[in-house]
Design a protein around this motif. Structure first.
Motif, PDB file in Angstrom:
ATOM      1  N   VAL A 197       1.415   2.271   0.797  1.00 20.72           N
ATOM      2  CA  VAL A 197       0.526   3.332   0.872  1.00 20.72           C
ATOM      3  C   VAL A 197       1.105   4.522   1.698  1.00 20.72           C
ATOM      4  N   ARG A 198       1.517   3.962   3.059  1.00 20.89           N
ATOM      5  CA  ARG A 198       2.023   4.988   3.962  1.00 20.89           C
ATOM      6  C   ARG A 198       3.386   5.645   3.529  1.00 20.89           C
ATOM      7  N   ILE A 234       3.437  11.502  -8.727  1.00 24.34           N
ATOM      8  CA  ILE A 234       3.381  11.150  -7.373  1.00 24.34           C
ATOM      9  C   ILE A 234       1.966  10.712  -6.877  1.00 24.34           C
ATOM     10  N   ASN A 235       1.064  11.466  -7.472  1.00 27.10           N
ATOM     11  CA  ASN A 235      -0.529  11.064  -7.125  1.00 27.10           C
ATOM     12  C   ASN A 235      -0.591   9.654  -7.827  1.00 27.10           C
ATOM     13  N   GLU A 236      -0.034   9.495  -9.125  1.00 30.68           N
ATOM     14  CA  GLU A 236      -0.389   8.431  -9.798  1.00 30.68           C
ATOM     15  C   GLU A 236       0.222   7.107  -8.804  1.00 30.68           C
ATOM     16  N   LYS A 239      -2.327   6.606  -5.780  1.00 28.72           N
ATOM     17  CA  LYS A 239      -3.232   5.683  -6.218  1.00 28.72           C
ATOM     18  C   LYS A 239      -3.220   4.354  -6.473  1.00 28.72           C
ATOM     19  N   LYS A 240      -1.857   4.063  -7.198  1.00 33.43           N
ATOM     20  CA  LYS A 240      -1.673   2.547  -7.538  1.00 33.43           C
ATOM     21  C   LYS A 240      -1.731   1.915  -6.216  1.00 33.43           C
ATOM     22  N   LYS A 244      -4.063  -1.226  -5.297  1.00 37.13           N
ATOM     23  CA  LYS A 244      -3.813  -2.853  -4.757  1.00 37.13           C
ATOM     24  C   LYS A 244      -4.504  -3.343  -3.522  1.00 37.13           C
ATOM     25  N   THR A 245      -4.753  -2.164  -2.737  1.00 33.89           N
ATOM     26  CA  THR A 245      -5.687  -2.650  -1.458  1.00 33.89           C
ATOM     27  C   THR A 245      -7.090  -3.069  -1.888  1.00 33.89           C
ATOM     28  N   VAL A 246      -7.443  -2.170  -2.662  1.00 33.50           N
ATOM     29  CA  VAL A 246      -8.769  -2.346  -3.254  1.00 33.50           C
ATOM     30  C   VAL A 246      -8.959  -3.615  -4.274  1.00 33.50           C
TER      31      VAL A 246
END
Length: 588
Positions: A197-198, A234-236, A239-240, A244-246
């Motif tokens: 994510v980072r 990039i936004n996709e 989001k992915k 994963k965290t969700v």
């Protein structure tokens, strides 16, 4: 992957982070004391409930029951007050600590070589200085202290449970290993997910920052559709990463609730059976245990949640410390403090390359006498602007020496050297502030009266006063409220008002209107008079007036001399350049 990288918690990193806590150690230890108090009070309410039921409700003693109710109310008030203090000061500590690190990081960034910025993404650095810093604050506001509080609460609660009834405690303990194992797996996968994510956040920030800055180019070349698709990709990915965290959260937290519910069911079944059959378990104990179980499992569930914040913070801290550990500063070991220069400059066999083994300057040598104006001409990529960069020590030379007043520029302190050399760049950068502040850059020794007098000296005071609010006119980001010619005039004034010993001009007058060009020519004549000046020449007038012209090609000096001397050379580089380029401009 090494063991160190697999660790979910980097103790060396936290130890380094802890160094920033030292100025706030009183608050830090006060928070630990509050954690202990809150953990102790957490088990008080079920414990009092147990005795209220067994001693008062069962025996129908109203007076005794009122006493327990009052005690529970006092405990509730204390918990509320302590929790308020704990929450506020944990966040306060995190924000103060982050402020200190952010200031240190920015101070560190201010001293990096230009080469570092040549190879770094501005968007990524913004992420480090802003977004990542907030994640570090969460280590203390939502992570570390909360985890410590939850662990201590679990220890106290389980201790009281074990002391109250061993068998019921063992039943509760049966389900605990499953939750601990699930928590461990959860933490492992969440760490990987947060690192992803980072990375995607940095990529997103970098992409958006660059496209917004270069919006004119995108629209000129009709790149809107292409860049829209790139942004979607990039936004996709971003989001992915978050999904994963969700996904991990959606698996773990219902599992934790299920384990807690099963434990309550087992305790209710076993305890209820023994309340009926024997006196080993009282009604008060049974109710107390049903209250204890959520208090035991909820902190464990919350630890995983807190660990998310801690993981994010540790990943962010690691990224920030990597920037802080980067050694990309120009060596500032000089001891001479330059208060003024006479103005002689000497480049002696200077070699330089931006990229290793690809020399931009190939052993150039030239002299500039005090008060002279020299012009540097040559094709794009010849190395003209590099000379400016090296004189100001934005980059370190590979070989050779650069002297000012017969002293190696490395022997001067960086600040004093750059104070005595004013540069007017071809690409003028103005901050989103007033004209006055863009000129003074808030230097304490430069007053508004100094600026106005300097503007009158070089003939641009009337132009500034014609703008709304005059010197207090806000030029907005990058000076978009001014034309390119007006920005150039402001940069001339910014250089002139510092009264430099040496002046460097990278002229740029193409696409500038004739009125601005005349003002710039007058300003050039004024600010170069009586001081050593190096001009990267784009205008014929400057070349003709120069005391010496240095002609460069492919990183080498191919000719030197005055305008007239160089024109006398048959098939000379300058003569050909003049006839092809400058003479055409003169005719036009």
């Amino acid at each position: 992957m090494s063991k160190t990288k697999e660790n979910n918690f980097d103790f060396n990193l936290f130890k380094r982070l802890f160094q920033y806590i030292k100025p706030y150690k009183t608050i830090f230890f006060s928070l630990i004391a509050l954690v202990v108090l809150l953990a102790g009070l957490s088990a008080a309410t079920p414990y009092l409930t147990q005795y209220a039921i067994d001693d008062s409700i069962t025996n129908k003693e109203q007076k005794g029951f009122l006493f327990y109710v009052i005690l529970m109310f006092v405990v509730l008030i204390l918990q509320t007050v302590f929790q308020l203090l704990f929450t506020y000061y944990a966040a306060w500590l995190g924000q103060n600590l982050v402020m200190d690190i952010r200031v240190k990081l920015f101070d560190h960034l201010l001293r990096f070589k230009m080469k570092y910025y040549d190879n770094s993404s501005v968007g990524v650095l913004i992420t480090r200085a802003v977004t990542d810093m907030e994640r570090i604050a969460d280590i203390f506001g939502e992570g570390l202290f909360m985890i410590f509080k939850d662990l201590l609460t679990m220890t106290v609660v389980f201790g009281v449970m074990f002391f109250t009834n061993v068998k019921l405690s063992l039943i509760v303990l049966l389900m605990l290993p499953l939750l601990l194992y699930a928590t461990r797996i959860f933490q492992k996968y969440m760490k990987k997910a947060f690192e992803e994510v980072r990375t995607e956040v940095s990529n997103l920030n970098s992409f958006v920052q660059e496209r917004l800055t270069g919006m004119k180019i995108l629209q000129l070349f009709t790149r809107e559709t292409i860049e829209y698709k790139n942004f979607k990709n990039i936004n996709e990915r971003h989001k992915k990463g978050w999904l994963k965290t969700v996904w991990y959260n959606s698996i773990f937290f219902p599992l934790a609730d299920l384990v807690s519910s099963i434990s309550i069911g087992l305790v209710a079944w076993y305890g209820g059976l023994h309340v009926v059959l024997d006196d080993n378990v009282t009604q008060g104990i049974l109710v107390a245990f049903i209250m204890y179980i959520p208090m035991l499992y909820r902190p464990l569930r919350q630890i995983a949640d807190r660990f998310n914040a801690l993981q994010m913070g540790m990943v962010a801290a690691n990224r920030v410390f990597k920037v802080l550990d980067t050694t990309s500063q120009i060596d500032d070991a000089g001891t001479n403090v330059a208060t003024s220069f006479k103005g002689s400059i000497k480049f002696d066999n200077v070699h330089f390359s931006y990229v290793e083994d690809e020399e931009v300057l190939r052993g150039i040598s030239f002299d500039v006498n005090e008060g002279e104006t020299i012009a540097i001409v040559g094709a794009t990529g010849a190395g003209k602007s590099t000379i400016i960069n090296l004189l100001n020590r934005f980059y370190e030379i590979k070989d050779g020496v650069i002297l000012v007043d017969d002293i190696n520029i490395k022997d001067f302190t960086l600040a004093s050297l750059r104070t005595q050399i004013a540069v007017v760049l071809q690409d003028v950068f103005l901050f989103a502030d007033t004209i006055l502040k863009n000129i003074t850059l808030e230097h304490p020794s430069i007053t508004e009266e100094d600026v106005k007098q300097a503007a009158k000296d070089i003939g641009i005071h009337d132009f500034i006063m014609s703008l709304p609010n005059g010197y207090n006119y806000n030029v907005k980001e990058r000076g978009v409220m001014l034309s390119s010619g007006q920005r150039q005039l402001i940069s001339f004034l910014r250089a002139y008002v510092t009264n430099p010993s040496i002046l460097v001009l990278d002229e740029a007058t193409s696409s500038i209107d004739s009125y601005s060009e005349q003002l710039i020519q007058n300003a050039t004549d004024k600010i170069t008079k009586g001081r050593t000046s190096i001009v990267i020449a784009h205008r014929l007038a400057t070349i003709k007036k120069a005391d010496k012209i240095i002609v460069m090609d492919a990183g080498e000096i191919v000719e030197q001399g005055t305008h007239k001397e160089l024109l006398k050379k048959e098939n000379g580089y300058y003569k050909n350049l003049y006839e092809v380029q400058f003479l055409q401009n003169e005719v036009a």
